[in-house]
Design a protein around this motif. Structure first.
Motif, PDB file in Angstrom:
ATOM      1  N   LYS A 176       0.830  -1.200   0.000  1.00  0.00           N
ATOM      2  CA  LYS A 176       0.000   0.000   0.000  1.00  0.00           C
ATOM      3  C   LYS A 176       0.872   1.260   0.000  1.00  0.00           C
ATOM      4  O   LYS A 176       0.625   2.203  -0.746  1.00  0.00           O
ATOM      5  CB  LYS A 176      -0.935  -0.020   1.213  1.00  0.00           C
ATOM      6  CG  LYS A 176      -2.002   1.036   1.193  1.00  0.00           C
ATOM      7  CD  LYS A 176      -2.970   0.847   2.353  1.00  0.00           C
ATOM      8  CE  LYS A 176      -4.081   1.858   2.292  1.00  0.00           C
ATOM      9  NZ  LYS A 176      -5.031   1.699   3.386  1.00  0.00           N
ATOM     10  N   GLU A 177       1.918   1.256   0.846  1.00  0.00           N
ATOM     11  CA  GLU A 177       2.829   2.405   0.904  1.00  0.00           C
ATOM     12  C   GLU A 177       3.610   2.546  -0.400  1.00  0.00           C
ATOM     13  O   GLU A 177       3.846   3.657  -0.875  1.00  0.00           O
ATOM     14  CB  GLU A 177       3.810   2.260   2.082  1.00  0.00           C
ATOM     15  CG  GLU A 177       3.171   2.387   3.450  1.00  0.00           C
ATOM     16  CD  GLU A 177       2.450   1.125   3.915  1.00  0.00           C
ATOM     17  OE1 GLU A 177       2.855   0.006   3.523  1.00  0.00           O
ATOM     18  OE2 GLU A 177       1.465   1.257   4.655  1.00  0.00           O
ATOM     19  N   LEU A 178       4.021   1.407  -0.981  1.00  0.00           N
ATOM     20  CA  LEU A 178       4.743   1.455  -2.253  1.00  0.00           C
ATOM     21  C   LEU A 178       3.857   2.014  -3.367  1.00  0.00           C
ATOM     22  O   LEU A 178       4.332   2.774  -4.218  1.00  0.00           O
ATOM     23  CB  LEU A 178       5.260   0.067  -2.639  1.00  0.00           C
ATOM     24  CG  LEU A 178       6.488  -0.412  -1.881  1.00  0.00           C
ATOM     25  CD1 LEU A 178       6.824  -1.849  -2.277  1.00  0.00           C
ATOM     26  CD2 LEU A 178       7.687   0.498  -2.135  1.00  0.00           C
ATOM     27  N   ARG A 179       2.585   1.627  -3.367  1.00  0.00           N
ATOM     28  CA  ARG A 179       1.670   2.169  -4.376  1.00  0.00           C
ATOM     29  C   ARG A 179       1.638   3.697  -4.292  1.00  0.00           C
ATOM     30  O   ARG A 179       1.760   4.388  -5.294  1.00  0.00           O
ATOM     31  CB  ARG A 179       0.253   1.614  -4.175  1.00  0.00           C
ATOM     32  CG  ARG A 179       0.069   0.223  -4.650  1.00  0.00           C
ATOM     33  CD  ARG A 179      -1.389  -0.249  -4.553  1.00  0.00           C
ATOM     34  NE  ARG A 179      -1.409  -1.658  -4.853  1.00  0.00           N
ATOM     35  CZ  ARG A 179      -1.380  -2.622  -3.938  1.00  0.00           C
ATOM     36  NH1 ARG A 179      -1.391  -2.316  -2.651  1.00  0.00           N
ATOM     37  NH2 ARG A 179      -1.365  -3.888  -4.295  1.00  0.00           N
ATOM     38  N   LYS A 180       1.453   4.217  -3.083  1.00  0.00           N
ATOM     39  CA  LYS A 180       1.406   5.672  -2.900  1.00  0.00           C
ATOM     40  C   LYS A 180       2.709   6.321  -3.369  1.00  0.00           C
ATOM     41  O   LYS A 180       2.698   7.339  -4.057  1.00  0.00           O
ATOM     42  CB  LYS A 180       1.160   6.014  -1.424  1.00  0.00           C
ATOM     43  CG  LYS A 180      -0.245   5.776  -0.964  1.00  0.00           C
ATOM     44  CD  LYS A 180      -0.395   6.168   0.492  1.00  0.00           C
ATOM     45  CE  LYS A 180      -1.766   5.838   1.031  1.00  0.00           C
ATOM     46  NZ  LYS A 180      -1.901   6.146   2.449  1.00  0.00           N
ATOM     47  N   LYS A 181       3.835   5.718  -2.978  1.00  0.00           N
ATOM     48  CA  LYS A 181       5.147   6.264  -3.331  1.00  0.00           C
ATOM     49  C   LYS A 181       5.321   6.340  -4.845  1.00  0.00           C
ATOM     50  O   LYS A 181       5.725   7.379  -5.382  1.00  0.00           O
ATOM     51  CB  LYS A 181       6.247   5.386  -2.713  1.00  0.00           C
ATOM     52  CG  LYS A 181       7.643   5.717  -3.163  1.00  0.00           C
ATOM     53  CD  LYS A 181       8.649   4.720  -2.607  1.00  0.00           C
ATOM     54  CE  LYS A 181      10.010   4.902  -3.231  1.00  0.00           C
ATOM     55  NZ  LYS A 181      10.960   3.875  -2.799  1.00  0.00           N
ATOM     56  N   PHE A 182       4.986   5.248  -5.553  1.00  0.00           N
ATOM     57  CA  PHE A 182       5.235   5.230  -6.994  1.00  0.00           C
ATOM     58  C   PHE A 182       4.189   6.001  -7.789  1.00  0.00           C
ATOM     59  O   PHE A 182       4.507   6.550  -8.839  1.00  0.00           O
ATOM     60  CB  PHE A 182       5.405   3.795  -7.496  1.00  0.00           C
ATOM     61  CG  PHE A 182       6.732   3.214  -7.112  1.00  0.00           C
ATOM     62  CD1 PHE A 182       7.908   3.719  -7.640  1.00  0.00           C
ATOM     63  CD2 PHE A 182       6.817   2.179  -6.196  1.00  0.00           C
ATOM     64  CE1 PHE A 182       9.140   3.212  -7.283  1.00  0.00           C
ATOM     65  CE2 PHE A 182       8.046   1.660  -5.825  1.00  0.00           C
ATOM     66  CZ  PHE A 182       9.214   2.175  -6.368  1.00  0.00           C
ATOM     67  N   ILE A 183       2.968   6.084  -7.289  1.00  0.00           N
ATOM     68  CA  ILE A 183       1.992   6.950  -7.950  1.00  0.00           C
ATOM     69  C   ILE A 183       2.458   8.401  -7.831  1.00  0.00           C
ATOM     70  O   ILE A 183       2.394   9.166  -8.797  1.00  0.00           O
ATOM     71  CB  ILE A 183       0.569   6.756  -7.377  1.00  0.00           C
ATOM     72  CG1 ILE A 183       0.016   5.398  -7.824  1.00  0.00           C
ATOM     73  CG2 ILE A 183      -0.356   7.892  -7.818  1.00  0.00           C
ATOM     74  CD1 ILE A 183      -1.313   5.022  -7.181  1.00  0.00           C
ATOM     75  N   SER A 184       2.977   8.783  -6.666  1.00  0.00           N
ATOM     76  CA  SER A 184       3.509  10.147  -6.488  1.00  0.00           C
ATOM     77  C   SER A 184       4.672  10.400  -7.432  1.00  0.00           C
ATOM     78  O   SER A 184       4.758  11.467  -8.049  1.00  0.00           O
ATOM     79  CB  SER A 184       3.955  10.369  -5.047  1.00  0.00           C
ATOM     80  OG  SER A 184       2.850  10.370  -4.185  1.00  0.00           O
ATOM     81  N   LYS A 185       5.581   9.423  -7.544  1.00  0.00           N
ATOM     82  CA  LYS A 185       6.724   9.582  -8.468  1.00  0.00           C
ATOM     83  C   LYS A 185       6.243   9.713  -9.909  1.00  0.00           C
ATOM     84  O   LYS A 185       6.776  10.513 -10.675  1.00  0.00           O
ATOM     85  CB  LYS A 185       7.682   8.387  -8.352  1.00  0.00           C
ATOM     86  CG  LYS A 185       8.554   8.434  -7.136  1.00  0.00           C
ATOM     87  CD  LYS A 185       9.586   7.313  -7.175  1.00  0.00           C
ATOM     88  CE  LYS A 185      10.558   7.516  -6.027  1.00  0.00           C
ATOM     89  NZ  LYS A 185      11.871   6.973  -6.307  1.00  0.00           N
ATOM     90  N   ARG A 186       5.241   8.909 -10.268  1.00  0.00           N
ATOM     91  CA  ARG A 186       4.705   8.983 -11.634  1.00  0.00           C
ATOM     92  C   ARG A 186       4.025  10.321 -11.869  1.00  0.00           C
ATOM     93  O   ARG A 186       4.173  10.937 -12.919  1.00  0.00           O
ATOM     94  CB  ARG A 186       3.715   7.829 -11.845  1.00  0.00           C
ATOM     95  CG  ARG A 186       3.210   7.721 -13.270  1.00  0.00           C
ATOM     96  CD  ARG A 186       2.278   6.551 -13.447  1.00  0.00           C
ATOM     97  NE  ARG A 186       1.014   6.802 -12.774  1.00  0.00           N
ATOM     98  CZ  ARG A 186       0.118   5.884 -12.471  1.00  0.00           C
ATOM     99  NH1 ARG A 186       0.358   4.615 -12.768  1.00  0.00           N
ATOM    100  NH2 ARG A 186      -1.010   6.192 -11.879  1.00  0.00           N
TER     101      ARG A 186
END
Length: 188
Positions: free
Chosen positions: A3-13
Motif C-alpha cells: 500500500k505504501e509502495l503504491r502511494k510512493k510510486f503513484i507520487s513519483k509517476r
C-alpha cells in the motif's frame, strides 16, 4: 507494505513532466508496433490509460479498425474483456476509468495482453492497484503473450511479490525491451 509502495510510486509517476510522459507513451507504442509479436497479433487486450498512466488512447484509435481491440470492464470482483469498435463505445465506469458501455464479455483466447501497472520490476512483476484483476487474468493462461509497458524512469530492480503475482513475458519502456520469458529470446 505494498500500500505504501503504491502511494510512493503513484507520487513519483505524478511528478514526471507531462512532455516526458507523452514522449515515452509514443515511443513505447512505436516500439510495440514494430515488434513481430504485435504484427502477428489479431486479438489485443489493452487497458484504457487514465491520469498519469501511459496513455493508450492514440494506440487504441490507431488500431481499432485494423485489429480486434478488447478493453477491461469491471463487474464487482471480476474483470471482463469487452471488444470495442470505436472510442465512442467507452464511458466513465468503475474508478472513473473509461469502460465499454456494453457488456458482451469475451472469454476466448487473446493473442497479446498489454498490461498496466503502477510500477514494474526487471523480473516482469508489477505493482498494480491492489485488486488483483490482471494477476487473476494472467493466471487463467488464456493469452499467448503478455507485455508490460512502463516508463523507464520508474522501472525497479525488484518489488515485493506474493505467491499469486504473475510476471509478464516482456516489458517495453521508451528506452528498451526486456525479455522476461526465455521463450521470447529469439522473437525480437
Amino acid at each position: 507494505m505494498k500500500k505504501e509502495l503504491r502511494k510512493k510510486f503513484i507520487s513519483k509517476r505524478d511528478i514526471l513532466p507531462e512532455d516526458y510522459r507523452k514522449m515515452a507513451s509514443e515511443k513505447i507504442f512505436s516500439t510495440l508496433e514494430e515488434h513481430k509479436l504485435f504484427k502477428a497479433a489479431e486479438k489485443i487486450f489493452i487497458f484504457v490509460g487514465f491520469g498519469t498512466e501511459i496513455q493508450t488512447e492514440n494506440f487504441i484509435k490507431r488500431w481499432i479498425n485494423k485489429k480486434q481491440i478488447f478493453v477491461p470492464k469491471i463487474d464487482g470482483n471480476d474483470m471482463n474483456l469487452i471488444q470495442i469498435k470505436s472510442w465512442n463505445d467507452l464511458e466513465p465506469g468503475c474508478f472513473g476509468i473509461l469502460e465499454p458501455k456494453h457488456s458482451a464479455n469475451y472469454v476466448g483466447e487473446i493473442d497479446l495482453v498489454i498490461t498496466p501497472s503502477i510500477v514494474y520490476d526487471k523480473n516482469g512483476y508489477r505493482l498494480g492497484y491492489g485488486k488483483g484483476f490482471y494477476d487473476k487474468y494472467l493466471a487463467l493462461n488464456n493469452h499467448n503473450t503478455s507485455i508490460g509497458i512502463s516508463y523507464d524512469k520508474l522501472l525497479q530492480n525488484d518489488i515485493p511479490i506474493d505467491s499469486h503475482d504473475k510476471a509478464v513475458d516482456i516489458i517495453i519502456t521508451e528506452e528498451k525491451i526486456l525479455i522476461i520469458n526465455e521463450k521470447y529470446n529469439s522473437n525480437n
